[in-house]
Scaffold this motif. Structure first.
Motif, PDB file in Angstrom:
ATOM      1  N   CYS A 225     -64.249  56.138 -74.728  1.00  0.00           N
ATOM      2  CA  CYS A 225     -65.265  56.967 -74.079  1.00  0.00           C
ATOM      3  C   CYS A 225     -66.530  57.050 -74.926  1.00  0.00           C
ATOM      4  CB  CYS A 225     -64.724  58.373 -73.816  1.00  0.00           C
ATOM      5  SG  CYS A 225     -63.614  58.474 -72.399  1.00  0.00           S
ATOM      6  N   ALA A 226     -66.363  57.019 -76.243  1.00  0.00           N
ATOM      7  CA  ALA A 226     -67.506  57.127 -77.137  1.00  0.00           C
ATOM      8  C   ALA A 226     -68.301  55.834 -77.235  1.00  0.00           C
ATOM      9  CB  ALA A 226     -67.031  57.535 -78.537  1.00  0.00           C
TER      10      ALA A 226
ATOM     11  N   GLN B 267     -67.333  63.380 -70.165  1.00  0.00           N
ATOM     12  CA  GLN B 267     -66.820  64.616 -70.759  1.00  0.00           C
ATOM     13  C   GLN B 267     -66.028  65.446 -69.756  1.00  0.00           C
ATOM     14  OE1 GLN B 267     -70.290  66.563 -72.345  1.00  0.00           O
ATOM     15  NE2 GLN B 267     -70.390  65.243 -74.154  1.00  0.00           N
ATOM     16  N   ALA B 268     -66.293  65.250 -68.463  1.00  0.00           N
ATOM     17  CA  ALA B 268     -65.662  66.080 -67.435  1.00  0.00           C
ATOM     18  C   ALA B 268     -64.478  65.415 -66.746  1.00  0.00           C
ATOM     19  CB  ALA B 268     -66.700  66.482 -66.387  1.00  0.00           C
TER      20      ALA B 268
ATOM     21  N   THR C  19     -61.013  63.317 -65.989  1.00  0.00           N
ATOM     22  CA  THR C  19     -59.705  63.058 -66.605  1.00  0.00           C
ATOM     23  C   THR C  19     -58.893  62.139 -65.692  1.00  0.00           C
ATOM     24  OG1 THR C  19     -58.747  65.064 -65.618  1.00  0.00           O
ATOM     25  CG2 THR C  19     -59.611  65.246 -67.858  1.00  0.00           C
TER      26      THR C  19
ATOM     27  N   LYS D 145     -72.567  60.205 -70.229  1.00  0.00           N
ATOM     28  CA  LYS D 145     -71.890  61.057 -71.205  1.00  0.00           C
ATOM     29  C   LYS D 145     -71.381  62.342 -70.555  1.00  0.00           C
ATOM     30  CE  LYS D 145     -74.300  59.498 -75.387  1.00  0.00           C
ATOM     31  NZ  LYS D 145     -75.262  59.883 -76.461  1.00  0.00           N
ATOM     32  N   ALA D 146     -72.214  62.941 -69.695  1.00  0.00           N
ATOM     33  CA  ALA D 146     -71.810  64.184 -69.026  1.00  0.00           C
ATOM     34  C   ALA D 146     -70.602  63.952 -68.130  1.00  0.00           C
ATOM     35  CB  ALA D 146     -72.979  64.739 -68.211  1.00  0.00           C
TER      36      ALA D 146
ATOM     37  N   PRO E 119     -60.417  58.579 -76.296  1.00  0.00           N
ATOM     38  CA  PRO E 119     -61.636  59.088 -76.942  1.00  0.00           C
ATOM     39  C   PRO E 119     -62.484  58.001 -77.583  1.00  0.00           C
ATOM     40  CG  PRO E 119     -59.778  60.531 -77.429  1.00  0.00           C
ATOM     41  CD  PRO E 119     -59.210  59.330 -76.726  1.00  0.00           C
TER      42      PRO E 119
END
Length: 292
Positions: free
Chosen positions: A218-219, A242-243, A245, A238-239, A215
């Motif tokens: 990713c930020a 968020q999706a 993995t 960003k989109a 996290p």
């Protein structure tokens, strides 16, 4: 001799690019395969690469059809892949997926993800899969050209990879199809590389994947790396983050990924059902990968 790792230069491979940059001992070298998984499988077959990071469905379909050029050794992306359905920019008469029935679809290569997903789309639409017609256009630029010159009606490619072309007005999105399986696996030639080298590669990649997908990264750092490397818009990055993995351990392969994928491919007519039970040993190199 360094391992030869085939890959497609897309945002999904950001952790791999970071791993390569940190590989001070040069234990592996990256070989770009811009045409996608069909090209990766071809290069595995022709002794041009030792490892391929490629789409799940064509890898599994290739083995089901009898390929001995590779076995699965690990997992790379565990989330589904979002495929855009793409047509020409201006004069194309196609405005929704249902308009494509009976037309010629563009694909990168036979056996590629772009072809497999056309079968999945046909299943979802209730079209006879044996009626599908294809034209090979090699890579993303050839595919975009084909929908604009009218030689094909549409093609399918990963959403965020193609979005810059749509944003620039070179093509249009008329729908999307998600893969009914995790999107990326790792394959290797069964005898070309030492098991210890493959295990070391997967272990190192796992560490880079965990860092990239954390996290806190990713930020900040992971998003910045993708923007700088691929030039994607901040909102798109960003989109996607968020999706998407990734696995905690790239050397693990859930058995259901193979069986579930084969079940869909059989319904689509891409592969034929095996006689008796599925032999997972046909698909996975158990000396490298851990079946879960």
């Amino acid at each position: 001799m360094p391992l030869r790792v085939g890959y497609v230069r897309e945002h999904f491979c950001a952790p791999l690019l970071q791993f390569a940059a940190a590989d001070q001992d040069k234990t592996f070298t990256l070989i770009e395969c811009p045409s996608g998984t069909g090209q990766l499988i071809s290069r595995l077959t022709n002794d041009e690469i030792d490892i391929a990071i490629a789409l799940t469905d064509p890898l599994i379909a290739g083995i089901a059809k009898g390929s001995k050029a590779y076995k699965l050794v690990g997992s790379y992306v565990t989330s589904p892949l979002r495929w855009a359905v793409i047509t020409g920019s201006k004069d194309s008469p196609y405005n929704q997926i249902s308009d494509l029935r009976g037309t010629t679809l563009g694909i990168s290569r036979h056996g590629s993800g772009s072809q497999t997903m056309a079968y999945v789309m046909a299943l979802q639409q209730g079209w006879p899969t044996e009626d599908l017609q294809f034209q090979v256009n090699n890579d993303i630029r050839g595919l975009v050209n084909s929908v604009n010159d009218g030689s094909t009606s549409a093609f399918m490619w990963e959403w965020f990879t193609t979005k810059p072309f749509a944003d620039a007005g070179s093509c249009r999105f008329i729908g999307q199809v998600l893969t009914p399986w995790p999107s990326w696996l790792i394959a290797a030639h069964p005898t070309r590389a030492a098991p210890s080298d493959l295990c070391a590669f997967l272990n190192g990649l796992s560490g880079c994947v965990r860092t990239f997908a954390s996290p806190e990264h990713c930020a900040g750092p992971s998003a910045a790396f993708i923007q700088q490397t691929f030039g994607y818009a901040e909102d798109d990055v960003k989109a996607w983050l968020q999706a998407v993995t990734y696995p905690d351990d790239c050397a693990e392969i859930p058995a259901h990924v193979i069986t579930d994928t084969l079940a869909v491919l059989q319904k689509a007519g891409v592969v034929t059902a095996p006689q008796g039970e599925i032999d997972l040993g046909q698909y996975v190199d158990a000396s490298i990968a851990k079946l879960t």
